[in-house]
Design an enzyme around this catalytic site. Structure first.
Site, PDB file in Angstrom:
ATOM      1  N   CYS A  11      25.241  28.385  30.547  1.00  0.00           N
ATOM      2  CA  CYS A  11      25.748  28.672  31.898  1.00  0.00           C
ATOM      3  C   CYS A  11      27.263  28.799  31.945  1.00  0.00           C
ATOM      4  O   CYS A  11      27.834  29.000  33.029  1.00  0.00           O
ATOM      5  CB  CYS A  11      25.281  27.595  32.882  1.00  0.00           C
ATOM      6  SG  CYS A  11      26.019  25.970  32.595  1.00  0.00           S
TER       7      CYS A  11
ATOM      8  N   CYS B 174      26.984  19.285  29.334  1.00  0.00           N
ATOM      9  CA  CYS B 174      27.190  20.294  30.362  1.00  0.00           C
ATOM     10  C   CYS B 174      26.968  19.602  31.708  1.00  0.00           C
ATOM     11  O   CYS B 174      25.851  19.130  31.980  1.00  0.00           O
ATOM     12  CB  CYS B 174      26.210  21.452  30.196  1.00  0.00           C
ATOM     13  SG  CYS B 174      26.228  22.585  31.606  1.00  0.00           S
TER      14      CYS B 174
ATOM     15  N   CYS C  72      22.113  24.636  35.395  1.00  0.00           N
ATOM     16  CA  CYS C  72      22.000  25.105  34.017  1.00  0.00           C
ATOM     17  C   CYS C  72      20.516  25.267  33.666  1.00  0.00           C
ATOM     18  O   CYS C  72      19.768  24.272  33.658  1.00  0.00           O
ATOM     19  CB  CYS C  72      22.673  24.097  33.089  1.00  0.00           C
ATOM     20  SG  CYS C  72      22.692  24.591  31.355  1.00  0.00           S
TER      21      CYS C  72
ATOM     22  N   GLU D 259       0.845  -1.193   0.000  1.00  0.00           N
ATOM     23  CA  GLU D 259       0.000   0.000   0.000  1.00  0.00           C
ATOM     24  C   GLU D 259       0.877   1.237   0.000  1.00  0.00           C
ATOM     25  O   GLU D 259       1.984   1.221   0.547  1.00  0.00           O
ATOM     26  CB  GLU D 259      -0.896   0.016   1.248  1.00  0.00           C
ATOM     27  CG  GLU D 259      -1.752  -1.229   1.417  1.00  0.00           C
ATOM     28  CD  GLU D 259      -2.365  -1.304   2.808  1.00  0.00           C
ATOM     29  OE1 GLU D 259      -2.858  -0.271   3.298  1.00  0.00           O
ATOM     30  OE2 GLU D 259      -2.340  -2.389   3.403  1.00  0.00           O
TER      31      GLU D 259
ATOM     32  N   CYS E  55      29.473  25.562  27.962  1.00  0.00           N
ATOM     33  CA  CYS E  55      28.009  25.569  27.780  1.00  0.00           C
ATOM     34  C   CYS E  55      27.554  26.958  27.324  1.00  0.00           C
ATOM     35  O   CYS E  55      27.912  27.968  27.948  1.00  0.00           O
ATOM     36  CB  CYS E  55      27.330  25.200  29.100  1.00  0.00           C
ATOM     37  SG  CYS E  55      25.529  25.309  29.018  1.00  0.00           S
TER      38      CYS E  55
ATOM     39  N   LYS F 222      10.685   3.740   2.736  1.00  0.00           N
ATOM     40  CA  LYS F 222      10.631   5.174   2.484  1.00  0.00           C
ATOM     41  C   LYS F 222      11.334   5.486   1.161  1.00  0.00           C
ATOM     42  O   LYS F 222      12.461   5.044   0.930  1.00  0.00           O
ATOM     43  CB  LYS F 222      11.306   5.941   3.628  1.00  0.00           C
ATOM     44  CG  LYS F 222      10.733   5.651   5.010  1.00  0.00           C
ATOM     45  CD  LYS F 222       9.259   5.982   5.122  1.00  0.00           C
ATOM     46  CE  LYS F 222       9.007   7.459   5.185  1.00  0.00           C
ATOM     47  NZ  LYS F 222       9.300   8.076   6.471  1.00  0.00           N
TER      48      LYS F 222
ATOM     49  N   TYR G 209      -7.101   2.312   5.625  1.00  0.00           N
ATOM     50  CA  TYR G 209      -6.230   1.205   5.230  1.00  0.00           C
ATOM     51  C   TYR G 209      -6.159   0.033   6.197  1.00  0.00           C
ATOM     52  O   TYR G 209      -5.472  -0.946   5.919  1.00  0.00           O
ATOM     53  CB  TYR G 209      -4.802   1.720   4.990  1.00  0.00           C
ATOM     54  CG  TYR G 209      -4.231   2.529   6.140  1.00  0.00           C
ATOM     55  CD1 TYR G 209      -3.815   1.931   7.326  1.00  0.00           C
ATOM     56  CD2 TYR G 209      -4.102   3.911   6.032  1.00  0.00           C
ATOM     57  CE1 TYR G 209      -3.300   2.672   8.368  1.00  0.00           C
ATOM     58  CE2 TYR G 209      -3.576   4.659   7.068  1.00  0.00           C
ATOM     59  CZ  TYR G 209      -3.173   4.031   8.233  1.00  0.00           C
ATOM     60  OH  TYR G 209      -2.674   4.776   9.271  1.00  0.00           O
TER      61      TYR G 209
ATOM     62  N   LYS H   4       2.134   4.750   1.285  1.00  0.00           N
ATOM     63  CA  LYS H   4       2.200   5.359   2.620  1.00  0.00           C
ATOM     64  C   LYS H   4       1.802   6.823   2.485  1.00  0.00           C
ATOM     65  O   LYS H   4       2.516   7.620   1.900  1.00  0.00           O
ATOM     66  CB  LYS H   4       3.604   5.235   3.193  1.00  0.00           C
ATOM     67  CG  LYS H   4       3.722   5.718   4.621  1.00  0.00           C
ATOM     68  CD  LYS H   4       5.122   5.463   5.156  1.00  0.00           C
ATOM     69  CE  LYS H   4       5.218   5.888   6.605  1.00  0.00           C
ATOM     70  NZ  LYS H   4       4.984   7.315   6.801  1.00  0.00           N
TER      71      LYS H   4
ATOM     72  N   ASP I 204       0.948  10.648   3.525  1.00  0.00           N
ATOM     73  CA  ASP I 204       1.537  11.612   4.441  1.00  0.00           C
ATOM     74  C   ASP I 204       0.443  12.523   4.977  1.00  0.00           C
ATOM     75  O   ASP I 204       0.152  13.586   4.420  1.00  0.00           O
ATOM     76  CB  ASP I 204       2.623  12.426   3.719  1.00  0.00           C
ATOM     77  CG  ASP I 204       3.548  13.127   4.697  1.00  0.00           C
ATOM     78  OD1 ASP I 204       3.500  12.785   5.891  1.00  0.00           O
ATOM     79  OD2 ASP I 204       4.315  13.999   4.271  1.00  0.00           O
TER      80      ASP I 204
END
Length: 665
Positions: free
Chosen positions: A404, A419, A425, A111, A401, A309, A222, A113, A115
């Site tokens: 922070c 970090c 943070c 079938e 980081c 896909k 489906y 696919k 979207d």
């Protein structure tokens, strides 16, 4: 004139015209004639309200206002699909299938696919009774009123159908309708929608169903799930659904082997661009339901289905800059900020660069012209440099980081930098609280991610235990807050105390402890106290818990901050132990015994049989091993399982043998 008969006849005629136009694409009357008949029906229904029917074609125009969509648990879980990207992936998938089934002849249903936005629609006695979005697969939002406005979805079925069943499909927005919607927006100076899929998905959550009715949504169906279905294969189910009045795409094909599957894929990889709606691949399903039952499911996906896909579309654009995001666990993710470009139906402005190794491997630099594609047609990613820009020096990964300024660390064997300022943070603190309140965790109604950030930035919370001390008066001054929304937020936090232990454990945000692991740990240890005292070896011995997860759990409970937070949550009444639901028929007759269920049964469904095993103290295994004590065998048991059970000398018992086991005193 018999008013009731006139109304019923008009409804039946309009339903037929709707089906001919929106499903068969073969209109039999003009739009003007249809509108005249619909107006006649609306006038009669207004004049004679005693003949009201919520499934009348007159109700498709909408008008119902839904301010809060009710969360509904799916009777049958909506699984996601594993993805494949090559023919070799499909061949490997077939090898795995045949290991379970024993090299039996197989047919596959192929079938397209679609979207769109996934939907599950329940029919009872031939009438549409409920429609629920996919949500997280376990539960979704009820959008029945909005779904009824989509004219290709039948409100009433024809033919012979089961008393109750669910049918799954995708709500889509065809290209022609999408383009018209955007032209209308541009004409009045509004911003056009970005892509058909997101627009279709957003349409389902509009509060006014009359607005949904104005959008040219369609629904392609489906898969049917339920008990006592009048067919035994996927392909036969598609044909049956068409006969009942559903819009089931006719492109599906029955393939006798993988070569025929590849032919289907090759054809539609080219011709998908001729379709009136978006499709991004092919779904391949083992056709026979008995084989599907034998194969079963993983934690996330059916083993009997896979998505192939189509190759991602690729474009070229310029890398404007690289920024760095800090996740709730402290993990640093580099993000490519791109010159906006159209890709696979969406405007792409950003793409993940994953980690320092990926940046070094691509040798990507600010100002480069880069190739961008969508990984699996979903997440944009940079796959290479098309043309070097003016930057002469290689990109240097950050050392501190960005939030922070703490120096980053990178543990041996880890892909990402981190970090280590876990409790200081801001993005980590906010991220943990956002995870705690999320739908799959504590599901706190009235509290969203943006509000969490506001609470933190206004010094009202510093960890998720602080949520339980919030008052309405504290919350009202926040941006976009009013009395009612503040009350809803506080009430939602209070209600979260009813959330079961396994979801609370997931909500705590222990690294590597996802939903499935949290359920296993909660079921094994029963209480947070027992889990917190477990040794590394104890944890590793729990089913499917490895060294990495076990070490992370140990480190979490060794931290004094976490112990303090958990103690506070306990005092507030959050659930930290499994609440056993008493089953009056439960026994320990099967205690210490492991069963594998295989085949089709007469007196039990497979799920009911597994529940009976667990209710009587037994354990259900997913596959046969030396630890298996019994195989409960029904009709069409897989030959591979039968052969393995015989080789290991495992007792094979029938459904009646199992019942006799339970009845023994």
């Amino acid at each position: 004139m018999d008013i009731q008969k006139t109304i019923l006849d008009l409804r039946e005629e309009l339903n037929l015209h709707n089906h001919n136009y929106y499903v068969e694409d073969k209109p039999t009357i003009s739009d003007f004639e249809f509108d005249q008949k619909l107006k006649q029906l609306q006038d009669l229904e207004a004049q004679y309200p005693e003949y009201f029917d919520e499934n009348s074609p007159s109700q498709r125009v909408g008008g119902t206002i839904t301010k809060n969509f009710q969360t509904v648990v799916h009777e049958n879980r909506m699984y996601s699909l594993d993805n494949s990207y090559s023919k070799e992936d499909l061949q490997d998938w077939e090898v795995k299938i045949q290991k379970v089934l024993g090299n039996v002849p197989l047919q596959y249903t192929c079938e397209l696919k679609y979207d769109g936005a996934s939907i599950s629609i329940t029919y009872e006695n031939g009438k549409l009774s409920k429609a629920v979005t996919r949500g997280d697969g376990f539960q979704g939002d009820e959008v029945t009123n909005n779904i009824k406005t989509i004219r290709s979805i039948p409100l009433k079925l024809k033919g012979n159908y089961p008393q109750k069943f669910d049918i799954r499909g995708e709500i889509i927005l065809p290209f022609e309708g999408f383009e018209k919607m955007n032209l209308d927006l541009i004409e009045i100076g509004e911003t056009p929608y970005s892509n058909p899929r997101n627009t279709a998905s957003g349409s389902l959550k509009l509060q006014d169903s009359a607005e949904v009715a104005k959008r040219p949504l369609d629904c392609l169906l489906y898969f049917i799930t339920g008990n006592n279905l009048p067919f035994s294969t996927q392909f036969e189910g598609l044909e049956t659904a068409r006969n009942w009045g559903f819009k089931v795409p006719t492109q599906s094909k029955l393939a006798n082997n993988l070569d025929e599957v590849f032919e289907f894929i090759n054809y539609w990889d080219v011709h998908r661009h001729d379709l009136p709606y978006e499709t991004d691949g092919v779904v391949i399903k083992v056709n026979d339901f008995n084989h599907q039952n034998e194969l079963g499911y993983t934690a996330k996906s059916p083993r009997w289905a896979i998505a192939y896909k189509f190759k991602s579309e690729q474009v070229t654009t310029v890398l404007n800059s690289i920024s760095y995001q800090v996740g709730r666990t402290g993990s640093i993710t580099p993000v490519a900020n791109l010159q906006p470009v159209q890709l696979a139906g969406t405007i792409v402005k950003r793409a993940s660069l994953h980690n320092a190794d990926q940046i070094e491997k691509l040798d990507i630099r600010v100002g480069d012209s880069v190739f961008v594609e969508k990984g699996g047609e979903i997440i944009p990613k940079i796959i290479g440099v098309a043309q070097r820009g003016n930057q002469l020096e290689p990109t240097k990964y950050i050392s501190h980081c960005p939030e922070c300024q703490t120096e980053l660390v990178r543990k041996e064997g880890e892909a990402n930098h981190f970090c280590p300022n876990f409790y200081g943070c801001p993005p980590q603190i906010i991220g943990r609280i956002q995870h705690y309140i999320s739908r799959k965790a504590m599901d706190i109604e009235g509290l969203g991610g943006e509000t969490v950030a506001l609470l933190f930035n206004n010094n009202l919370v510093k960890d998720y235990s602080d949520l339980y001390e919030l008052t309405v008066d504290q919350v009202i001054p926040l941006e976009r807050m009013a009395q009612k929304s503040a009350e809803n937020l506080v009430n939602g936090i209070e209600k979260s105390k009813e959330i079961p232990f396994e979801r609370v454990l997931f909500a705590l945000g222990i690294r590597y402890v996802g939903e499935t692991v949290a359920k296993k740990l909660a079921k094994h240890y029963k209480t947070i106290d027992a889990l917190s005292k477990a040794s590394l070896m104890d944890l590793i011995l729990v089913d499917e818990i490895g060294d990495r997860i076990a070490q992370s759990v140990i480190e979490f409970f060794e931290n004094q901050n976490n112990s303090t937070i958990i103690a506070r949550l306990k005092n507030f009444g959050v659930q930290f132990e499994i609440v056993e639901k008493h089953n009056p028929n439960a026994t320990e007759k099967l205690l210490g015994k492991t069963f594998v269920v295989s085949g089709v049964f007469e007196q039990f469904s497979r799920d009911d049989l597994k529940k009976a095993i667990e209710d009587n103290g037994g354990k259900v295994g997913s596959s046969i091993s030396a630890k298996t004590d019994y195989v409960v065998a029904g009709e069409n048991m897989g030959p591979a399982k039968l052969d393995k059970a015989n080789k290991l000398g495992i007792s094979i018992i029938s459904e009646n043998d199992f019942i006799n086991m339970l009845n023994e005193s």
